[in-house]
Design an enzyme around this catalytic site. Structure first.
Site, PDB file in Angstrom:
ATOM      1  N   HIS A  46       0.828  -1.210   0.000  1.00 31.04           N
ATOM      2  CA  HIS A  46       0.000   0.000   0.000  1.00 31.04           C
ATOM      3  C   HIS A  46       0.860   1.257   0.000  1.00 31.04           C
ATOM      4  O   HIS A  46       0.584   2.211  -0.716  1.00 31.04           O
ATOM      5  CB  HIS A  46      -0.934   0.008   1.216  1.00 31.04           C
ATOM      6  N   LYS A 102     -10.354  -7.252   7.792  1.00 32.52           N
ATOM      7  CA  LYS A 102     -11.088  -7.483   9.036  1.00 32.52           C
ATOM      8  C   LYS A 102     -10.965  -6.250   9.913  1.00 32.52           C
ATOM      9  O   LYS A 102      -9.953  -5.557   9.878  1.00 32.52           O
ATOM     10  CB  LYS A 102     -10.566  -8.718   9.775  1.00 32.52           C
TER      11      LYS A 102
END
Lengths: 280, 182
Positions: free
Chosen positions: B39, B104
């Site tokens: 990322h 999550k």
């Protein structure tokens, strides 16, 4: 004087790294299966069912229970009547980790520097805690610790006047903050007393205790039971989607502390609470 | 619980807008893995106006770094990692065309706002069920950032990969509204 060769330490650490990542100890797996039976929320039950199936697949098909096979925490108790030969103990422990993570197809999740962040590609170094004890044995506990839950752990330097209520508040606050991030149902390790660093170590040690063995101290045992009940009343539930099972267990370790302080550390572990101990 | 649905990846905008928080969704198709380090690299490249390794348009990123595959296995254990660590980078990725994420845990307010703005979706998979989830992955290859080890970008082909809609394109958030599931 007993002589233990580092080769024995390497092979044991290697095997322990692998074993811990493919099969949970029965105290933990039994609680997950019990949680599946007892959970009443539909989504919570579905998630716990997945976790039961996951444990079976991991063991039968040799796929690690969780892809985060952890940073390797190693507790070593060295009997003072033991002489270690065959090179450096620390190198032997790291070699055991290196071999275990390679041969066990475990994930390499360690970076060599917290700021530069280059993967060491062999999961070393481990985090090693030594303790010198009486006797002529070495006791090794390997804890592959995932960081989803590690990141949600906290330390609080409370005041003595905060007392048991303050401790409970700190634990509940940490569990609420962790919410779904720490992969509930969780295991909560609490360290109370000592100093800033000592209480953190106690909390980590608490996570290595058998869930079926409560504290030997009646007042701590009571606190473990009360906290488990209060955590489960929070309703975070499996996966954080609501339900009555948020924690599988609460374990507390204590140590004498200073007249001015009440340190409390809360180390959260996900349901994949891996730890394994061997005595050489 | 919400409805059970089957969707295809890459996603279609219309399909994403039909998904509601609490829906239990099976994804089939091509998705990409990226976690912290990947990322950071993509974010920095986009900021400099440089190319990134795959087109984000209508695609799904799975926040996951697998354990290594044994001989004969497609992938090792392959469950989700905590999404909030990607929050800093996510709005820019959504603005660049990313339509779905699988992870999550909680998302930040700025990510939720960006999900609404871009009509995207945030799914969660069960944390700690990496062995089970790996069975739904039928193909895996590293397509970029190989030097990052497990954090390299993998292109995955998944079949009936089970997820729950945690935040839908209208910003409904399952974590804030557990009534949806009772």
């Amino acid at each position: 004087m007993r002589v233990i060769n580092t080769g024995e330490i390497v092979s044991n650490i290697k095997e322990m790294c692998i074993e811990a990542n493919y099969k949970l100890a029965s105290d933990v797996s039994t609680r997950i299966m019990d949680a599946y039976k007892n959970e009443t929320s539909d989504l919570g039950k579905l998630i716990l069912g997945q976790l039961c199936e996951n444990m079976n697949i991991a063991e039968n098909e040799q796929i690690p229970i969780c892809q985060d096979t952890g940073m390797t925490i190693v507790f070593v108790k060295i009997g003072q009547d033991v002489h270690i030969e065959g090179g450096s103990l620390e190198e032997a422990i790291n070699e055991g980790i290196r071999q275990g993570y390679k041969e066990g197809f475990l994930r390499k999740s360690v970076v060599s520097d917290p700021i530069i962040r280059k993967n060491t590609m062999d999961n070393t170094p481990g985090v090693i805690h030594y303790e010198i004890v009486a006797g002529d044995f070495i006791e090794i506990t390997v804890v592959p610790k995932g960081f989803g839950s590690e990141n949600m752990s906290r330390i609080y330097m409370l005041k003595p006047s905060d007392g048991v209520e303050g401790i409970k508040e700190a634990v509940l606050k940490t569990v609420k903050l962790a919410g779904p991030n720490a992969c509930p149902p969780i295991v909560v390790g609490v360290g109370i007393g000592g100093s800033f660093e000592k209480c953190a170590l106690l909390a980590k040690k608490a996570l290595t205790r058998n869930l079926d063995e409560p504290s030997n101290f009646p007042h701590i045992r009571k606190l473990e039971e009360e906290l488990l009940e209060e955590i489960n009343k929070l309703g975070i539930g499996p996966g954080g989607f609501g339900g009555k099972i948020t924690a599988l267990g609460v374990k507390i370790e204590t140590y004498p502390t200073h007249i001015a302080g009440l340190p409390v550390a809360v180390n959260i572990c996900c349901h994949v609470n891996r730890h394994i101990t061997r005595i050489l | 619980m919400g409805l059970e649905k089957h969707i295809v990846a890459p996603l279609s905008k219309e399909e994403v807008q039909n998904l509601k928080a609490g829906d239990y969704v099976y994804i089939t198709g091509v998705i990409y893995t990226a976690r912290d380090a990947a990322h950071k690299r993509m974010y920095e490249a986009l900021q400099k106006g440089e190319e990134i390794p795959f087109s984000l348009k209508n695609n799904v990123i799975y926040y996951m770094g697998p354990s290594p595959a044994r001989e004969g296995q497609i992938i090792g254990s392959a469950g989700p990692t905590t999404s909030s660590r990607m929050d800093k980078y996510t709005p820019l990725l959504l603005d660049t065309g990313l339509l779905g994420m699988i992870g999550k845990g909680y998302r930040s307010q700025s990510v939720i706002e960006s999900i609404i703005k871009n009509k995207a979706v945030y799914f969660v998979a069960t944390g700690g069920a990496g062995a089970l989830l790996s069975k739904c992955i039928k193909k895996s290859k590293v397509i970029a950032y190989e030097d990052l080890g497990t954090e390299a970008i993998h292109e995955l082909y998944v079949e009936n990969f089970p997820v729950i809609v945690a935040i839908d394109s209208n910003g409904n958030n399952l974590y804030e509204n557990t009534d949806i599931i009772s």
